[in-house]
Design a protein around this motif. Sequence first.
Motif, PDB file in Angstrom:
ATOM      1  N   ARG A  70       0.847  -1.199   0.000  1.00  0.00           N
ATOM      2  CA  ARG A  70       0.000   0.000   0.000  1.00  0.00           C
ATOM      3  C   ARG A  70       0.886   1.253   0.000  1.00  0.00           C
ATOM      4  NH1 ARG A  70      -5.257  -1.262   0.647  1.00  0.00           N
ATOM      5  NH2 ARG A  70      -5.804   0.917   1.023  1.00  0.00           N
ATOM      6  N   PRO A  71       1.582   1.497  -1.102  1.00  0.00           N
ATOM      7  CA  PRO A  71       2.594   2.559  -1.142  1.00  0.00           C
ATOM      8  C   PRO A  71       2.026   3.939  -0.815  1.00  0.00           C
ATOM      9  CG  PRO A  71       2.708   1.163  -3.097  1.00  0.00           C
ATOM     10  CD  PRO A  71       1.445   0.813  -2.395  1.00  0.00           C
ATOM     11  N   TYR A  72       2.852   4.731  -0.170  1.00  0.00           N
ATOM     12  CA  TYR A  72       2.500   6.125   0.082  1.00  0.00           C
ATOM     13  C   TYR A  72       3.705   6.997  -0.247  1.00  0.00           C
ATOM     14  CZ  TYR A  72       5.052   5.561   4.527  1.00  0.00           C
ATOM     15  OH  TYR A  72       6.016   5.314   5.480  1.00  0.00           O
ATOM     16  N   LEU A  73       3.440   8.267  -0.505  1.00  0.00           N
ATOM     17  CA  LEU A  73       4.493   9.215  -0.844  1.00  0.00           C
ATOM     18  C   LEU A  73       5.249   9.616   0.413  1.00  0.00           C
ATOM     19  CD1 LEU A  73       5.891  11.197  -2.838  1.00  0.00           C
ATOM     20  CD2 LEU A  73       4.033  12.811  -2.353  1.00  0.00           C
ATOM     21  N   ALA A  74       6.572   9.526   0.349  1.00  0.00           N
ATOM     22  CA  ALA A  74       7.420   9.927   1.470  1.00  0.00           C
ATOM     23  C   ALA A  74       8.519  10.851   0.968  1.00  0.00           C
ATOM     24  CB  ALA A  74       8.027   8.702   2.149  1.00  0.00           C
ATOM     25  N   CYS A 122      13.769  13.271   4.795  1.00  0.00           N
ATOM     26  CA  CYS A 122      13.461  12.976   6.200  1.00  0.00           C
ATOM     27  C   CYS A 122      12.695  11.672   6.386  1.00  0.00           C
ATOM     28  CB  CYS A 122      12.675  14.125   6.833  1.00  0.00           C
ATOM     29  SG  CYS A 122      10.991  14.335   6.174  1.00  0.00           S
ATOM     30  N   GLY A 123      12.182  11.102   5.307  1.00  0.00           N
ATOM     31  CA  GLY A 123      11.486   9.829   5.385  1.00  0.00           C
ATOM     32  C   GLY A 123      10.041   9.906   5.839  1.00  0.00           C
ATOM     33  N   LYS A 124       9.530  11.096   6.116  1.00  0.00           N
ATOM     34  CA  LYS A 124       8.167  11.227   6.620  1.00  0.00           C
ATOM     35  C   LYS A 124       7.155  11.236   5.467  1.00  0.00           C
ATOM     36  CE  LYS A 124       9.438  13.741  10.827  1.00  0.00           C
ATOM     37  NZ  LYS A 124       9.261  15.005  11.597  1.00  0.00           N
ATOM     38  N   PRO A 125       5.906  10.822   5.763  1.00  0.00           N
ATOM     39  CA  PRO A 125       4.857  10.885   4.729  1.00  0.00           C
ATOM     40  C   PRO A 125       4.657  12.313   4.245  1.00  0.00           C
ATOM     41  CG  PRO A 125       4.142   9.556   6.602  1.00  0.00           C
ATOM     42  CD  PRO A 125       5.416  10.233   7.025  1.00  0.00           C
ATOM     43  N   PHE A 169      -1.736  14.583  -6.037  1.00  0.00           N
ATOM     44  CA  PHE A 169      -0.445  15.253  -5.900  1.00  0.00           C
ATOM     45  C   PHE A 169       0.697  14.242  -5.890  1.00  0.00           C
ATOM     46  CE2 PHE A 169       3.028  16.497  -3.051  1.00  0.00           C
ATOM     47  CZ  PHE A 169       3.496  17.629  -3.693  1.00  0.00           C
ATOM     48  N   GLU A 170       0.455  13.057  -5.333  1.00  0.00           N
ATOM     49  CA  GLU A 170       1.495  12.025  -5.295  1.00  0.00           C
ATOM     50  C   GLU A 170       1.986  11.702  -6.703  1.00  0.00           C
ATOM     51  OE1 GLU A 170       1.477   7.292  -4.262  1.00  0.00           O
ATOM     52  OE2 GLU A 170       0.794   8.658  -2.684  1.00  0.00           O
ATOM     53  N   VAL A 171       1.053  11.538  -7.636  1.00  0.00           N
ATOM     54  CA  VAL A 171       1.424  11.263  -9.026  1.00  0.00           C
ATOM     55  C   VAL A 171       2.132  12.471  -9.626  1.00  0.00           C
ATOM     56  CG1 VAL A 171       0.548  10.630 -11.304  1.00  0.00           C
ATOM     57  CG2 VAL A 171      -0.528   9.678  -9.248  1.00  0.00           C
ATOM     58  N   PHE A 172       1.597  13.657  -9.360  1.00  0.00           N
ATOM     59  CA  PHE A 172       2.180  14.893  -9.880  1.00  0.00           C
ATOM     60  C   PHE A 172       3.621  15.061  -9.407  1.00  0.00           C
ATOM     61  CE2 PHE A 172       2.788  19.571  -9.416  1.00  0.00           C
ATOM     62  CZ  PHE A 172       2.708  19.923 -10.755  1.00  0.00           C
ATOM     63  N   ALA A 173       3.891  14.734  -8.143  1.00  0.00           N
ATOM     64  CA  ALA A 173       5.240  14.884  -7.591  1.00  0.00           C
ATOM     65  C   ALA A 173       6.234  13.994  -8.332  1.00  0.00           C
ATOM     66  CB  ALA A 173       5.237  14.552  -6.100  1.00  0.00           C
ATOM     67  N   PRO A 225      10.799  12.712  -4.088  1.00  0.00           N
ATOM     68  CA  PRO A 225       9.743  11.777  -3.717  1.00  0.00           C
ATOM     69  C   PRO A 225      10.192  10.324  -3.787  1.00  0.00           C
ATOM     70  CG  PRO A 225       9.387  12.587  -5.944  1.00  0.00           C
ATOM     71  CD  PRO A 225      10.543  13.364  -5.388  1.00  0.00           C
ATOM     72  N   VAL A 226       9.763   9.549  -2.808  1.00  0.00           N
ATOM     73  CA  VAL A 226       9.981   8.103  -2.820  1.00  0.00           C
ATOM     74  C   VAL A 226       8.673   7.435  -2.433  1.00  0.00           C
ATOM     75  CG1 VAL A 226      12.437   8.270  -2.253  1.00  0.00           C
ATOM     76  CG2 VAL A 226      10.759   8.038  -0.416  1.00  0.00           C
ATOM     77  N   LEU A 227       8.508   6.198  -2.867  1.00  0.00           N
ATOM     78  CA  LEU A 227       7.384   5.382  -2.425  1.00  0.00           C
ATOM     79  C   LEU A 227       7.828   4.571  -1.224  1.00  0.00           C
ATOM     80  CD1 LEU A 227       6.001   4.024  -5.828  1.00  0.00           C
ATOM     81  CD2 LEU A 227       4.879   5.663  -4.316  1.00  0.00           C
ATOM     82  N   ALA A 228       7.004   4.545  -0.188  1.00  0.00           N
ATOM     83  CA  ALA A 228       7.330   3.794   1.018  1.00  0.00           C
ATOM     84  C   ALA A 228       6.254   2.755   1.290  1.00  0.00           C
ATOM     85  CB  ALA A 228       7.476   4.734   2.215  1.00  0.00           C
ATOM     86  N   CYS A 229       6.651   1.698   1.983  1.00  0.00           N
ATOM     87  CA  CYS A 229       5.753   0.597   2.327  1.00  0.00           C
ATOM     88  C   CYS A 229       4.963   0.945   3.583  1.00  0.00           C
ATOM     89  CB  CYS A 229       6.566  -0.677   2.548  1.00  0.00           C
ATOM     90  SG  CYS A 229       5.612  -2.085   3.161  1.00  0.00           S
ATOM     91  N   ALA A 230       3.650   0.779   3.541  1.00  0.00           N
ATOM     92  CA  ALA A 230       2.814   1.107   4.690  1.00  0.00           C
ATOM     93  C   ALA A 230       3.016   0.134   5.844  1.00  0.00           C
ATOM     94  CB  ALA A 230       1.342   1.116   4.278  1.00  0.00           C
ATOM     95  N   VAL A 231       3.595  -1.043   5.588  1.00  0.00           N
ATOM     96  CA  VAL A 231       3.794  -2.037   6.640  1.00  0.00           C
ATOM     97  C   VAL A 231       5.095  -1.791   7.399  1.00  0.00           C
ATOM     98  CG1 VAL A 231       4.086  -4.502   7.134  1.00  0.00           C
ATOM     99  CG2 VAL A 231       2.449  -3.761   5.391  1.00  0.00           C
ATOM    100  N   CYS A 232       6.209  -1.658   6.661  1.00  0.00           N
ATOM    101  CA  CYS A 232       7.511  -1.514   7.321  1.00  0.00           C
ATOM    102  C   CYS A 232       8.076  -0.101   7.224  1.00  0.00           C
ATOM    103  CB  CYS A 232       8.513  -2.511   6.742  1.00  0.00           C
ATOM    104  SG  CYS A 232       8.967  -2.196   5.013  1.00  0.00           S
ATOM    105  N   THR A 233       7.441   0.770   6.446  1.00  0.00           N
ATOM    106  CA  THR A 233       7.809   2.177   6.225  1.00  0.00           C
ATOM    107  C   THR A 233       9.126   2.348   5.468  1.00  0.00           C
ATOM    108  OG1 THR A 233       9.035   2.603   8.302  1.00  0.00           O
ATOM    109  CG2 THR A 233       6.612   2.813   8.367  1.00  0.00           C
TER     110      THR A 233
END
Length: 327
Positions: free
Chosen positions: A121-125, A129-132, A243-247, A278-286
Amino acid sequence: MEEDPERGLSAIGQALVILGDQWVLLILQRAFVLRVRTFAGWRDRLPIADSVLASRLKELVGHEVLTPVAHREGRTRHEYRLTPRGLDTWSLLVAIHSWERDWTGGMCPSLIHESCGGEARPYLACGECGKPVSARDTETVRGPHATFAGIGPPRRRRRTARADAGTDAFGYRPESMEILGDRWSTTVLAAALLGTRRFVEFQSELGIAPSVLTDRLRRFVGRGVLRQSDGDYRLTEKGLAFFEVFAFLVHWAQREFTAPPGSGLTITHRPCGAALAPVLACAVCTRPLHRHDVRFLPVPAGFAGPDLVSAGSPTVLISSRPTRACP
């Protein structure tokens, strides 16, 4: 001598010359998800005319997104492999899937993170700093010579109808195609993300015909991407989430293409003050996701489209490991 229509375009404009087309997005998606490499492979997996497919492959080769190599079964045929520039679109294409999963309804393939074994479940990070990161966490500043006229690419193709994505287990959905697979729609949404609100402002900024602008705004309101109130068009939560796609589009474009000085965009992650990488991060392990350690799972039986049947495998990989070579 004919003038190059792409000359003078911003990096984002040059990117949209390539990606602002529904067939191109689907060709790249099949290259990643199903590892399609041949003309026949795309023809069998997409409802596309041979002439259109040949044209798009030629353009992708010309823009150094694909490269033809001699087919292993003979020298008279070719495979098309993703170049480093093409491989770098991976995050953008996965971000589109993530937006669809959260906002368009229906069944979407699950993305499994091999490193932790969880559904990513990727999210933009933020790469610093690694934060969402969300649209509200950022500030976007246009360069002194950045205009939307330099973002919207020249039209070189007629808009092409395609089959209903709802019958295709991996096909992008109509909402995504209307936003990113159409040059004016992408430009209208970019303007909205940068604060444009009123019809006359869109028209002035974009240099767009009133009838075309009316059509795109109507579609976005109908899709729940924009809402209209007192003459303003404001992004909904669904629209802001794009915005995630735009970034990723901005990041890829400005890394890959040379553009006139001062025509770029700078996106800053306000909490840490760094320019957004921008990076994609894993919602489980971050942890950050990389294309070599994720895979798409097929959707449940009964929903799978013909692509999954023809893939001939219980899982379809996006991988760059030597034993599972990425295209």
